[in-house]
Scaffold this motif. Structure first.
Motif, PDB file in Angstrom:
ATOM      1  N   TYR A  43      22.685  21.529 -16.252  1.00  0.00           N
ATOM      2  CA  TYR A  43      23.717  21.964 -15.313  1.00  0.00           C
ATOM      3  C   TYR A  43      24.622  20.811 -14.896  1.00  0.00           C
ATOM      4  O   TYR A  43      25.392  20.927 -13.955  1.00  0.00           O
ATOM      5  CB  TYR A  43      23.070  22.631 -14.103  1.00  0.00           C
ATOM      6  N   ASP A  55      25.783  18.524  -6.863  1.00  0.00           N
ATOM      7  CA  ASP A  55      26.437  19.772  -7.269  1.00  0.00           C
ATOM      8  C   ASP A  55      25.737  20.393  -8.476  1.00  0.00           C
ATOM      9  O   ASP A  55      25.510  21.613  -8.526  1.00  0.00           O
ATOM     10  CB  ASP A  55      27.907  19.521  -7.595  1.00  0.00           C
ATOM     11  N   ASP A  58      22.321  21.784  -7.321  1.00  0.00           N
ATOM     12  CA  ASP A  58      22.497  23.050  -6.605  1.00  0.00           C
ATOM     13  C   ASP A  58      22.795  24.191  -7.575  1.00  0.00           C
ATOM     14  O   ASP A  58      22.347  25.327  -7.365  1.00  0.00           O
ATOM     15  CB  ASP A  58      23.618  22.929  -5.573  1.00  0.00           C
ATOM     16  N   ARG A  59      23.549  23.913  -8.648  1.00  0.00           N
ATOM     17  CA  ARG A  59      23.800  24.969  -9.645  1.00  0.00           C
ATOM     18  C   ARG A  59      22.490  25.406 -10.310  1.00  0.00           C
ATOM     19  O   ARG A  59      22.281  26.607 -10.558  1.00  0.00           O
ATOM     20  CB  ARG A  59      24.795  24.479 -10.692  1.00  0.00           C
ATOM     21  N   ASP A  62      20.658  27.551  -7.786  1.00  0.00           N
ATOM     22  CA  ASP A  62      21.267  28.885  -7.705  1.00  0.00           C
ATOM     23  C   ASP A  62      20.905  29.739  -8.909  1.00  0.00           C
ATOM     24  O   ASP A  62      20.672  30.951  -8.787  1.00  0.00           O
ATOM     25  CB  ASP A  62      22.779  28.761  -7.590  1.00  0.00           C
ATOM     26  N   ASP A  65      17.437  30.918  -8.506  1.00  0.00           N
ATOM     27  CA  ASP A  65      17.383  31.929  -7.449  1.00  0.00           C
ATOM     28  C   ASP A  65      17.914  33.278  -7.941  1.00  0.00           C
ATOM     29  O   ASP A  65      17.394  34.333  -7.572  1.00  0.00           O
ATOM     30  CB  ASP A  65      18.202  31.442  -6.252  1.00  0.00           C
ATOM     31  N   ALA A  66      18.932  33.239  -8.793  1.00  0.00           N
ATOM     32  CA  ALA A  66      19.568  34.484  -9.227  1.00  0.00           C
ATOM     33  C   ALA A  66      18.753  35.234 -10.272  1.00  0.00           C
ATOM     34  O   ALA A  66      18.842  36.465 -10.378  1.00  0.00           O
ATOM     35  CB  ALA A  66      20.963  34.187  -9.780  1.00  0.00           C
ATOM     36  N   HIS A  86      20.413  22.556  -1.227  1.00  0.00           N
ATOM     37  CA  HIS A  86      20.202  23.780  -0.456  1.00  0.00           C
ATOM     38  C   HIS A  86      19.135  24.630  -1.139  1.00  0.00           C
ATOM     39  O   HIS A  86      19.373  25.217  -2.198  1.00  0.00           O
ATOM     40  CB  HIS A  86      21.531  24.524  -0.311  1.00  0.00           C
ATOM     41  N   LYS A  88      16.219  27.501  -1.905  1.00  0.00           N
ATOM     42  CA  LYS A  88      16.187  28.969  -1.923  1.00  0.00           C
ATOM     43  C   LYS A  88      14.731  29.439  -2.055  1.00  0.00           C
ATOM     44  O   LYS A  88      13.830  28.654  -2.375  1.00  0.00           O
ATOM     45  CB  LYS A  88      17.008  29.502  -3.102  1.00  0.00           C
TER      46      LYS A  88
END
Length: 500
Positions: A43, A55, A58-59, A62, A65-66, A86, A88
């Motif tokens: 990423y 950054d 975090d990608r 995410d 998480d998705a 951040h 999750k």
């Protein structure tokens, strides 16, 4: 894919094997859902120690998480410099051997407003100014043999904008697993966990002896910390109950065991000072305390908390400036200015202490049990508790009368105590059995002094006697004192002085 080398494949294989090994504790995917791995380098993370990789990380978070099921965010070997990440739910951060997540010196998320920040220090009131932050998340794991390094974090109660002060900051989390990783240079807090339910930490190193707090468990329950090494300059393992979440909680079912804990300047094992909510069902077992600049074992109720059903067993301690410090204060630092709280139903069994001085300065203070006027410490038992303290004080110090200091929770505030072994005041139902206290060098103060108490008992206790000591045990204003089957280390009967 940005990398597809054999090294990366080997790292992923090793990570997958590790995750399978811990699956009974951390796997939470729905039946049939795939467990995918998300390499942060795929990423855009570089791991070169200079480029800001947050950054990209975090990608990866995410993406994990998705996707359906549980995802693992993998950090292969390298140094990943990062601002705030951040977290999750339902993800694992896996730091492979040789991987370091490094806190940047600026650019962290700003501390969020908190309408209740008057009731605790700045660091407690804010959660987002951290390297890793998460709110209302569940089923998070941090695993692997890598390192989380808070090099760029601050330790002050006042910070420049963009500077973080915590490595891991979680607010209202559930089901957290931390295994095998190392936290170092933790800023104000290496781990700040507030309002969390279900925390498991094993084989973890928290090395912050030149920073501040190591592990803060605040308003939390169902916690197990074991087989770990925890070192702080401020508190080592501390249980608190502040008002940062806008309400009080009962902290309960907490276990700390089979670990090494120290604090170079503060408390190794501690309750407080923030104590708005109650504490119960707490166990400390098979621990080695290597230092406590304030206290090796501290329990303070400063803001109205009821602390009960606490057990300490099979503990060895050295370098504790105050071996044991138990205090009820009356600071009223919670909404409604609550009255003094309670400390009761506390048990110590098989506790040994030697070399009991401050880890840095070498000063020492007497173990202390003190309530507040009208608020006694109650029902404390010491069974097979054996302490050897430095000694070296004259008989004239036995006439000292320390102040009350109802809003202060620091042991050294009381200064030299009138006894060398145990000083007790405003207490009820304090019992010592099969226990001993002695000194490394001659001390002419009494071994025990109790003032303003009820039911203070010494049963099968051995105490050292100074060459010019006027008496061995002093009771002043104590109802129902009992001394039986107790002698000096030379086998002589203890000399008792009672007044009032």
């Amino acid at each position: 894919m940005t990398r597809s080398t054999q090294l990366r494949a080997a790292v992923i294989t090793a990570a997958a094997a590790c995750l399978l090994a811990v699956a009974p504790q951390t796997a939470t995917a729905q039946p049939g859902a795939a467990h995918r791995t998300y390499d942060v380098r795929d990423y855009g993370a570089t791991g070169d120690g200079t480029t800001l990789d947050d950054d990209a990380i975090d990608r990866a978070i995410d993406a994990a998480d998705a996707a359906p099921g549980r995802g693992t965010v993998l950090f292969p070997p390298g140094t990943y410099k990062s601002r705030t990440l951040h977290l999750k739910s339902d993800i694992t951060l896996h730091l492979a051997k040789g991987a370091t997540l490094l806190a940047a010196p600026g650019g962290m998320d700003e501390a969020e407003p908190n309408p209740w920040d008057a009731y605790q220090d700045f660091g407690h009131s804010h959660f987002r100014n951290a390297l890793l932050t998460g709110e209302n998340i569940h089923h998070l794991a941090i695993t692997g043999s890598g390192t989380l390094d808070g090099e760029g974090l601050g330790t002050s109660n006042t910070l420049e904008p963009g500077v973080g002060d915590k490595i891991l900051s979680l607010k209202r989390c559930a089901d957290l697993d931390i295994q095998d990783v190392t936290f170092t240079r933790g800023g104000h807090f290496a781990l700040l966990l507030n309002g969390c339910d279900g925390v498991r930490m094993t084989r973890t190193k928290v090395l912050t002896s030149t920073d501040r707090d190591a592990v803060n468990l605040i308003n939390s329950r169902h916690v197990d910390i074991g087989h770990s090494r925890i070192e702080g300059r401020d508190d080592g393992v501390v249980l608190k109950s502040d008002y940062a979440l806008g309400r009080t909680y009962t902290s309960q079912d907490i276990r700390v065991h089979d670990s090494d804990v120290l604090s170079t300047e503060n408390n190794a094992l501690q309750f407080g000072s923030e104590t708005c909510g109650d504490f119960r069902d707490i166990r400390f077992d098979r621990l080695r305390i290597g230092g406590g600049g304030k206290a090796a074992i501290g329990i303070v109720s400063m803001d109205g908390a009821d602390i009960s059903d606490v057990r300490y067993s099979d503990i060895t301690m050295t370098k504790g400036a105050t071996p044991v410090f138990i205090k009820i204060g009356d600071r009223k630092r919670c909404p409604g200015a609550p009255p003094a709280g309670r400390i009761h139903d506390i048990r110590f069994r098989n506790v040994t202490g030697t070399g009991l001085t401050h880890p840095v300065t070498g000063v020492d203070y007497t173990s202390t049990i003190t309530g507040a006027p009208g608020a006694d410490v109650e029902d404390i038992t010491f069974d097979r508790v054996r302490l050897t303290v430095p000694g070296g004080h004259p008989a004239s110090d036995a006439e000292l009368v320390p102040g009350e200091f109802l809003t202060d929770y620091v042991p050294k505030t009381y200064g030299v105590r009138p006894s060398y072994g145990w000083w007790i005041r405003h207490a009820k139902g304090i019992t010592f059995t099969n226990s001993a206290v002695s000194t490394d060098t001659n001390d002419d103060r009494p071994a025990f002094i109790a003032d303003d108490g009820v039911g203070i008992t010494l049963d099968r206790v051995t105490a050292g006697r100074g060459t010019a000591s006027p008496y061995d045990v002093g009771f002043s204003g104590v109802t129902g004192p009992v001394v039986r089957h107790s002698t000096t280390t030379d086998g002589e009967a203890l000399r008792i002085r009672t007044t009032g």
